[in-house]
Every structure is written in structure tokens, then in C-alpha cells.
Design a protein around this motif. Structure first.
Motif, PDB file in Angstrom:
ATOM      1  N   TYR A   1     -23.872 -47.708  35.111  1.00 35.06           N
ATOM      2  CA  TYR A   1     -24.147 -48.055  36.506  1.00 35.06           C
ATOM      3  C   TYR A   1     -23.299 -49.251  36.881  1.00 35.06           C
ATOM      4  CZ  TYR A   1     -26.815 -52.151  35.067  1.00 35.06           C
ATOM      5  OH  TYR A   1     -27.180 -53.341  34.541  1.00 35.06           O
ATOM      6  N   ARG A   2     -23.008 -49.361  38.147  1.00 35.61           N
ATOM      7  CA  ARG A   2     -22.282 -50.522  38.635  1.00 35.61           C
ATOM      8  C   ARG A   2     -23.272 -51.633  38.966  1.00 35.61           C
ATOM      9  NH1 ARG A   2     -19.350 -46.288  40.748  1.00 35.61           N
ATOM     10  NH2 ARG A   2     -20.589 -46.171  42.648  1.00 35.61           N
ATOM     11  N   SER A   3     -22.829 -52.870  38.852  1.00 34.54           N
ATOM     12  CA  SER A   3     -23.680 -54.000  39.215  1.00 34.54           C
ATOM     13  C   SER A   3     -24.069 -53.909  40.684  1.00 34.54           C
ATOM     14  CB  SER A   3     -22.934 -55.312  38.965  1.00 34.54           C
ATOM     15  OG  SER A   3     -23.623 -56.393  39.552  1.00 34.54           O
ATOM     16  N   SER A   4     -25.258 -54.379  40.973  1.00 30.16           N
ATOM     17  CA  SER A   4     -25.722 -54.402  42.365  1.00 30.16           C
ATOM     18  C   SER A   4     -25.012 -55.478  43.171  1.00 30.16           C
ATOM     19  CB  SER A   4     -27.231 -54.662  42.396  1.00 30.16           C
ATOM     20  OG  SER A   4     -27.504 -55.994  41.961  1.00 30.16           O
TER      21      SER A   4
ATOM     22  N   ASP B   1     -22.421 -38.434  41.656  1.00 30.57           N
ATOM     23  CA  ASP B   1     -23.510 -38.288  40.697  1.00 30.57           C
ATOM     24  C   ASP B   1     -23.151 -38.713  39.282  1.00 30.57           C
ATOM     25  OD1 ASP B   1     -26.135 -37.801  40.052  1.00 30.57           O
ATOM     26  OD2 ASP B   1     -25.789 -35.710  39.518  1.00 30.57           O
ATOM     27  N   ALA B   2     -22.489 -39.847  39.160  1.00 28.10           N
ATOM     28  CA  ALA B   2     -22.251 -40.398  37.826  1.00 28.10           C
ATOM     29  C   ALA B   2     -23.570 -40.711  37.121  1.00 28.10           C
ATOM     30  CB  ALA B   2     -21.404 -41.669  37.932  1.00 28.10           C
ATOM     31  N   LEU B   3     -24.629 -40.905  37.882  1.00 30.06           N
ATOM     32  CA  LEU B   3     -25.942 -41.214  37.309  1.00 30.06           C
ATOM     33  C   LEU B   3     -26.678 -39.973  36.811  1.00 30.06           C
ATOM     34  CD1 LEU B   3     -27.008 -43.777  40.031  1.00 30.06           C
ATOM     35  CD2 LEU B   3     -26.519 -44.330  37.647  1.00 30.06           C
ATOM     36  N   GLY B   4     -26.206 -38.784  37.156  1.00 31.41           N
ATOM     37  CA  GLY B   4     -26.812 -37.557  36.658  1.00 31.41           C
ATOM     38  C   GLY B   4     -28.151 -37.204  37.267  1.00 31.41           C
ATOM     39  N   VAL B   5     -28.414 -37.652  38.516  1.00 34.74           N
ATOM     40  CA  VAL B   5     -29.736 -37.372  39.090  1.00 34.74           C
ATOM     41  C   VAL B   5     -29.894 -35.911  39.502  1.00 34.74           C
ATOM     42  CG1 VAL B   5     -30.102 -39.742  39.861  1.00 34.74           C
ATOM     43  CG2 VAL B   5     -29.070 -38.097  41.426  1.00 34.74           C
TER      44      VAL B   5
ATOM     45  N   VAL C   1     -20.259 -35.628  34.169  1.00 36.84           N
ATOM     46  CA  VAL C   1     -19.634 -35.404  32.863  1.00 36.84           C
ATOM     47  C   VAL C   1     -18.615 -36.501  32.559  1.00 36.84           C
ATOM     48  CG1 VAL C   1     -18.188 -33.817  31.519  1.00 36.84           C
ATOM     49  CG2 VAL C   1     -20.022 -32.915  32.970  1.00 36.84           C
ATOM     50  N   ARG C   2     -17.842 -36.900  33.568  1.00 35.34           N
ATOM     51  CA  ARG C   2     -16.846 -37.966  33.369  1.00 35.34           C
ATOM     52  C   ARG C   2     -17.547 -39.265  32.943  1.00 35.34           C
ATOM     53  NH1 ARG C   2     -15.102 -37.786  38.009  1.00 35.34           N
ATOM     54  NH2 ARG C   2     -13.405 -36.309  37.626  1.00 35.34           N
TER      55      ARG C   2
END
Length: 309
Positions: free
Chosen positions: A7-10, A82-86, A107-108
Motif C-alpha cells: 500500500y502507499r502511504s496515506s 486494484d493493487a490491493l486485490g479487493v 498480480v503485478r
């Protein structure tokens, strides 16, 4: 369901710290605390997708379906790649179709995060042996077809860190790999086994290749991240020479078609694979039941196919 590790920083130090507390609570299965902390994070940074995803997953564990779906959909709207896969979580609620559950962005991110420990985890923890099984199957398939087991141009789809190239070392006049993950590509480049490496999605990569140029296309445990394999099969057949081979492994689905499994991978049925191969114009050489890896010490059922154009 588990919180994504990527995840990226907030952008807010206090929010980031509380998010880490929320992740720790989730991992300890204190889902009420995880949900409460995630809400505190969102009070500080309402547009932090990772916190929405974590809130959704905690709510799901608490059987709060409506809250879970709303939070997960908010996370997806904030990070559509959707890098978080939700999408995988939403598919379990029926909020997206199984075919839409796994995206290139997921997947990346998954394999970028996995790259530093990929080979050690596969070979030591999962007893992974896909490349060795495929290399052996190719030798047997070539013997069956009374042809040499030396290949011209070989395309390694989802090449990862280069395990397939190691298994085929000395067998290919030229081998090129493609993978979605730049960190996997970096690892593969260090092996110095590939003549070229490409970052990208495999169907798009294949569509840019010349027709009838390849002698072998290989996909070791790659199609488990794809639902319908039709587009991939058609492009693979197009780039293969007459008599060229496609070799790949998949996980077993005992029914028709394909399904999204509990392990967040697709499994494909025998009838589906046979019908697709025939429709596209492949001839079967080998179709075997194998297991390329273990899960919690138990073999994961799979199929290994070698098809001829």
C-alpha cells in the motif's frame, strides 16, 4: 481474507501509524479492533484506499456484509487498478463476477512484493516443481512425436525469476520471457539466461509478436491467474510455427469450465481445456494429472498439458 501487504502511504504520519496498528490487530484476529482503528484512520485521511480495504475485510470477518462491500467498493473506486486485490474479496460476496476478480494490477503488486523471497518460498515452503515437470514432459512429448527436444525461439510466459529458463537451459536456441512484475524481471535478468525480457501482460505481449515465429511457448503456473484462456490460446497458436509446442500447467477443477478457488487462483476443468484446445486448433500430445506445489503440506491437484500446433 487478509490485508494487502502492498500500500502507499496515506501522507499522514499519525494515520500511517494507526493503519499499522489496524493491520496488526487484523493479523491477531482482533477484527473489532482492526475495524475501529481503520475507521480512525479514515477520519484522518478519508481517501486512503488501503484503510477502506482493511475496514472491509475486518467487517467481513465480523459478518457485517453490507459494511464490508461498501468499504471494499470504496477502496476499488479509489484505486481502480486494484493493487490491493479487493476484487477477490468482492467476488466472494458476489459483488463482482469471478472472471473479474483477478486484475493485472493485483498480480503485478502481488509479485513485486513477493519477488525478494519468491524462489526460496516456492522451493522450500511449497515444494514447487513445475519447471522440472514441464521440462520432463517436453522431453517425453518430443520423443512421442519423434522430434528433437531442442527448440528454436522459446517464449516463457509469466517468467518470474527465471526458474523455467533454468530447467530448459541448453535446450533453446533463444529464449525470451515476459512478466507483469518489474521486480520479477529484475531478478530474472540477473540469471543471464534470457536473450530478452519484457514487462507486460502476456496476451498483449503475444499480440505484438510475428506469426509463426516460435518453436515453443511455455507457461508454468501462469494460467492460474487467468479465467478464460481463449484469447491466450489463440495468440499462442498464431505465434507458433506448424509443429510448435505449447506446454503449461493449471490447477484442477473437477467440474465444467473454470472456477475461482479459495486460494485466490483459478482452476480449470479437463473438458474445458480439451474443448478449447480443439476449437483453437491444437492437437494434444500429453494431458496428465500432476501436482506442481503443496499447500499446508498437501499436494495441490493440477493438470500438465503439451499441445502441438
Amino acid at each position: 481474507m487478509s490485508p494487502a501487504s502492498t500500500y502507499r502511504s496515506s501522507g499522514d504520519l499519525l494515520a500511517d501509524r494507526r493503519y499499522e496498528y489496524a493491520r496488526a490487530a487484523f493479523e491477531e484476529q482482533d477484527f473489532e479492533a482492526a475495524a475501529d482503528l481503520a475507521r480512525q484512520v479514515l477520519d484522518l485521511v478519508p481517501h486512503f484506499a488501503a484503510a477502506h480495504a482493511l475496514l472491509g475485510r475486518a467487517a467481513a470477518e465480523l459478518s457485517q456484509g453490507d459494511v464490508a462491500v461498501a468499504a471494499l467498493q470504496r477502496a476499488l473506486s479509489l484505486e481502480p487498478d486494484d493493487a490491493l486485490g479487493v476484487r477477490l474479496d468482492l467476488a466472494r460476496f458476489g459483488a463482482v463476477t469471478p472472471e473479474e476478480a483477478i486484475t493485472d494490477g493485483y498480480v503485478r503488486a502481488l509479485f513485486d512484493d513477493y519477488a525478494p523471497r519468491f524462489e526460496r518460498h516456492l522451493t522450500q515452503s511449497l515444494a514447487y516443481r513445475g519447471p522440472e515437470l514441464l521440462a520432463d514432459a517436453l522431453r517425453r512429448a518430443c520423443s512421442k512425436r519423434l522430434r528433437t527436444d531442442r527448440f528454436g525461439l522459446t517464449l516463457d510466459l509469466g517468467c518470474g525469476t527465471g526458474l523455467m529458463a533454468k530447467a530448459l537451459e541448453g535446450c533453446c536456441a533463444r529464449i525470451e520471457g515476459v512478466d507483469l512484475s518489474p521486480r520479477m524481471i529484475e531478478k530474472a535478468a540477473k540469471e543471464k539466461l534470457y536473450d530478452a525480457l519484457h514487462e507486460g501482460e502476456l496476451v498483449g505481449f503475444l499480440s505484438g509478436r510475428a506469426a509463426c515465429e516460435a518453436d515453443l511457448v511455455i507457461a508454468a503456473d501462469v494460467f492460474v491467474y487467468m479465467a478464460d484462456l481463449g484469447a491466450a490460446f489463440r495468440e499462442i497458436r498464431r505465434v507458433l510455427k506448424k509443429g510448435g509446442l505449447l506446454a503449461f500447467t493449471v490447477q484442477v477443477h473437477e467440474g465444467d469450465g473454470f472456477i475461482l478457488g479459495e486460494d485466490a487462483r483459478y482452476a480449470h476443468g479437463e473438458a474445458y481445456l480439451s474443448a478449447l484446445a480443439a476449437d483453437v486448433g491444437f492437437n494434444p500430445v500429453l494431458f496428465e494429472r500432476v501436482s506442481t506445489r503443496e499447500d499446508r503440506g498437501r499436494p495441490v491437484p493440477g493438470f500438465l498439458l503439451v499441445l502441438e500446433r
